[in-house]
Design a protein around this motif. Sequence first.
Motif, PDB file in Angstrom:
ATOM      1  N   VAL A 165      13.084  -0.893   4.821  1.00 11.11           N
ATOM      2  CA  VAL A 165      12.433   0.412   4.650  1.00 11.11           C
ATOM      3  C   VAL A 165      13.341   1.479   5.254  1.00 11.11           C
ATOM      4  O   VAL A 165      13.621   1.461   6.456  1.00 11.11           O
ATOM      5  N   TYR A 166      13.819   2.410   4.413  1.00 10.56           N
ATOM      6  CA  TYR A 166      14.754   3.449   4.839  1.00 10.56           C
ATOM      7  C   TYR A 166      14.107   4.820   4.732  1.00 10.56           C
ATOM      8  O   TYR A 166      13.106   5.018   4.029  1.00 10.56           O
ATOM      9  N   LEU A 196      17.382   3.217   9.179  1.00 12.72           N
ATOM     10  CA  LEU A 196      16.462   2.133   8.864  1.00 12.72           C
ATOM     11  C   LEU A 196      15.183   2.358   9.665  1.00 12.72           C
ATOM     12  O   LEU A 196      15.205   2.376  10.891  1.00 12.72           O
ATOM     13  N   ILE A 197      14.066   2.525   8.961  1.00 11.49           N
ATOM     14  CA  ILE A 197      12.792   2.765   9.629  1.00 11.49           C
ATOM     15  C   ILE A 197      12.104   1.461   9.994  1.00 11.49           C
ATOM     16  O   ILE A 197      11.498   1.322  11.046  1.00 11.49           O
ATOM     17  N   GLY A 198      12.211   0.467   9.131  1.00 10.18           N
ATOM     18  CA  GLY A 198      11.559  -0.799   9.419  1.00 10.18           C
ATOM     19  C   GLY A 198      11.932  -1.849   8.387  1.00 10.18           C
ATOM     20  O   GLY A 198      12.756  -1.616   7.506  1.00 10.18           O
ATOM     21  N   TYR A 199      11.293  -3.001   8.509  1.00 13.75           N
ATOM     22  CA  TYR A 199      11.580  -4.091   7.585  1.00 13.75           C
ATOM     23  C   TYR A 199      10.387  -5.034   7.529  1.00 13.75           C
ATOM     24  O   TYR A 199       9.461  -4.963   8.345  1.00 13.75           O
ATOM     25  N   GLN A 255       5.148   9.839   6.079  1.00 14.85           N
ATOM     26  CA  GLN A 255       6.604   9.832   5.938  1.00 14.85           C
ATOM     27  C   GLN A 255       7.016   9.175   4.618  1.00 14.85           C
ATOM     28  O   GLN A 255       6.573   8.086   4.279  1.00 14.85           O
ATOM     29  N   GLU A 256       7.892   9.870   3.854  1.00 13.98           N
ATOM     30  CA  GLU A 256       8.393   9.330   2.609  1.00 13.98           C
ATOM     31  C   GLU A 256       9.537   8.350   2.907  1.00 13.98           C
ATOM     32  O   GLU A 256      10.409   8.621   3.743  1.00 13.98           O
ATOM     33  N   ILE A 310       0.836  -1.198   0.000  1.00 10.76           N
ATOM     34  CA  ILE A 310       0.000   0.000   0.000  1.00 10.76           C
ATOM     35  C   ILE A 310       0.877   1.257   0.000  1.00 10.76           C
ATOM     36  O   ILE A 310       0.611   2.220  -0.725  1.00 10.76           O
ATOM     37  N   ALA A 311       1.944   1.241   0.785  1.00 13.11           N
ATOM     38  CA  ALA A 311       2.824   2.410   0.880  1.00 13.11           C
ATOM     39  C   ALA A 311       3.483   2.736  -0.456  1.00 13.11           C
ATOM     40  O   ALA A 311       3.736   3.904  -0.778  1.00 13.11           O
TER      41      ALA A 311
END
Length: 957
Positions: free
Chosen positions: A701-702, A688-691, A652-653, A626-627
């Motif tokens: 996800v950066y 790193l924001i997530g994975y 957030q981009e 979705i993102a």
Amino acid sequence: MGLQWVFFQAILAGSLVLAILQSWAASVSAQGQGFLSLNCGGTNTFTDKNGIVWVPDIPYIFTGSVSQVSASAQQEEPLKSLRFFPGSRKKNCYILPVTPYGTYLLRATFLYGNYNTLGKPPSFDIQFNGNYWSTVSISDANTRVYYELVLAPPANDISVCLAKSTPTDNPFISSLELRQLAPSMYPKVQENKALSLHLRMNFGSVSTDDIRYPSDPFDRIWSSDAPLVNNYIPLTTNRSVSPGITFDKPPSAVMMTARTTANSSLALGYSFSLSTLTLNYYVSFFFAEIATLAPTDARIFNIDLTNDINNASFFGPLNVQQEATAAFTSVEIYANHTSLQGPATFTFRPTSASTLGPIVNAAEIHLVFDSLTSGTDNTDVTALEALKSSFNLTSWTGDPCLPAPYTWDWLDCNNSSPPRVIALRLSNMNLSGTIPPSFSKMTALTDIWLDNNNISGTIPDLSALTNLRTLHLQNNSLTGSIPQSFSQLQHLQELFLQDNDLSGPVPTKLGSTPGLTFRFSGNPNLCLPDNTSCSSTVPLPPSPVGSTAGKKKSNISPVVIGVVIGAVALILIAAFVVFCVRRANVKALERQQIPLSPLSTANTGLMSHKDPPKQTQLYTFEEIRIATQNFQKKIGEGGFGPVYFGCLADGQEVAVKMLSSTSNQGKKEFFNEVDLLSRVHHKNLVSLIGYCYESKEQILVYEYMPNGTLRENLYGSMVSKRPLDWKTRLSIALNAAQGLEYLHTGCSPAIIHRDVKSNNILLNKKLMAKVADFGLSKLAPEEGATHISTMVKGTAGYLDPEYYITNQLTEKSDVYSFGVVLLEIICGRQPINPQLSRPELNLVEWARPFLQEGRIHDIADPALRQNYNTEAMWKVAEIAMMSAELHGVNRPTMNEVVNDLKEAIHLEKGTAAPISDANAASPFSANQAQVFPRPHRGPLDHSSDFASRENSVVEGR
């Protein structure tokens, strides 16, 4: 009797090959050294009318059938015979010996001659060293066509392959020629670049005959321009014309003729039919003044290029008399990587100062093959050579995987760069021999089928094949024990060992491995271990009725069979239950907390940080989809896989990096990056924001860096949008250095990035630089140790030579790579420039002599227009060269590099004041920033001094 006859035939064949080779060796002195002329399908050695010695092709190929062309073809040898390739094999290859990095002309000739009485010439592909060369297209039975390359092979042989492009057309070849050229010829040909001949023209010839050896000592074929003549005047001289300072050395016989116009008011124009696609061509024109001119005569002209995508000056003005340093010395004008689209017209147009019409003697146009493949992974190729030798598969030659899809028929390859072999399909091929130990070096293998052959010997240690899913060795003659290491292969799903001569105990772990189908019946000397001992005299039951076993016998009763099968079934069921329970627990934990990677558990508690740990979000695949709006906008591509732009639910981009199915990275690199970036935080490191780790999906996800990579901003797609001025480049250098300094000194233990390059330095909206891509990173050596011994990984051009030679990794390896990045920032050049004429000349070696001579302005990026403080530029150059020292002990630390870059910034600003915030995005105020447009670089260096032009070819930009 049969065996004796086979032995006699082998001796006879060997004698024939030896006689051919001796005959060829004896004839080398009769022609140019480095000549090899193969009469494909021929059986005799002979010398043609030009003095070229032709030999049979038998020693250079193991496959194919021979035939003769029809009588109506009426061709001289070597075009009377040919070799053709029936059957289903995808490609058949010649292997030709060469000297590595020598420059060679390679020519393949085809004359169909209706050899198969079908009346329809076939269509097929020709390949070289794993690269597509051309599709062979023949208009009629009696027309000769040839294809020609200039290349500099990096190995000691060249493979030339004929490949089926349609199932019904059988490839064929009439002759194959190899000519070694002088080292200085065609300077733009390198290990990763080749030239494919489009045309080679002799202007003004009074004969329609081709000029070749011995008139051209390199046996190039120069064709008459008669088909292109438009009432232009031919010129001829009887005096020899020296090739002079030309690189490509046109022969005197070609330069002794030319075309011109009647007077200076007339232009000379030639149209050449080129590809309808926009391709890159290497265009060369040769000029020599061969007429007798009066003192007041002048022949001065410009060369214009007109085609579908160009309408501009190509070169000029050119004064042939002045350019030629001696009488009848030729001049060469060329353009590299000129984009042309057919037809193209070159017009030689006199200037107002000219009293005579223009002149042209000869021309060559080549299609440029950029970025040639280096071939299948060298470790796999070496292992395959051992396998071929052991199993007598020597007729399989050429690159095993390339060009796709022309792999060897019995293997599969992935699409990584370089490609790896992932499957061997050798069932039912009547193979004998042993499995070579080097088999285990093919670490990308997932599936192996060697069943139903006559393979003997023991099973080697295959524990290195960690990706292995399928291993079928049944129905062979293997001996020895079942390796215990099979139980270490976590992805193994099928292990079939039945119907061999294996002995000893069956490893107990194999019977309890979840998801593994394990078959071992039909090995009379195998046994199941009990509580006391396991003797090879305690046999196992035979294969069940109807299996492929057949060939083994056993006296074990059905009762024992039932007991064994029941026991194994209970073990497998119990293991499956345990596996399911553990998996459910893991899933529950994943929803409650952030999981540490499997690789990080050994280091838990070892790392300390100046910043508190930051939570890393676990996303579902649906959230990622979705993102990214179903992965709509692709913004990059790396060794891990594609990168997509995304926007999270909170606005957030982000940059979403997905593991590609063809990636040469995997689970280890994935969790390594998650682990490290979950623990290290710095303004100059990408966050790193997530994975997402769901099913087969591995996603990182950066934070989004909208201004791309440093590489793109120096000489890539971002240059036209935002050229970087010198102050901005200094700021970026300091930012990146601080990020690396933090990895080396701000973490305990320290982290070595291992892949520092301009592509891994990203820029945010304010052009602040952040270091990215930690997939290859390593923890630094423990206290008291000097290095880590590890497999060499990194990027060509940036790789520390000391690390490459010794396999010993230290923080100084990152320092070397960063030194190369600093040179990129100064020069605006790639670390290994595809236009450099010497393959061994990287950016460090190219810059060194300039700096030693004090010529800093000669290496600075012209886009800077010398708008920089020279002292600051020198300071950065010194840092770069010290960082790129051959021995790590002589290099500075990243802390020292940071301090020196701060000093360079002080010099640029003309101040000695310290910078208050070492992590600031830019040490310059906004009103100080300047943007300078990058000047257009034409295809040629238009220097009036030809020696300068020659230097520009050697150095290249």
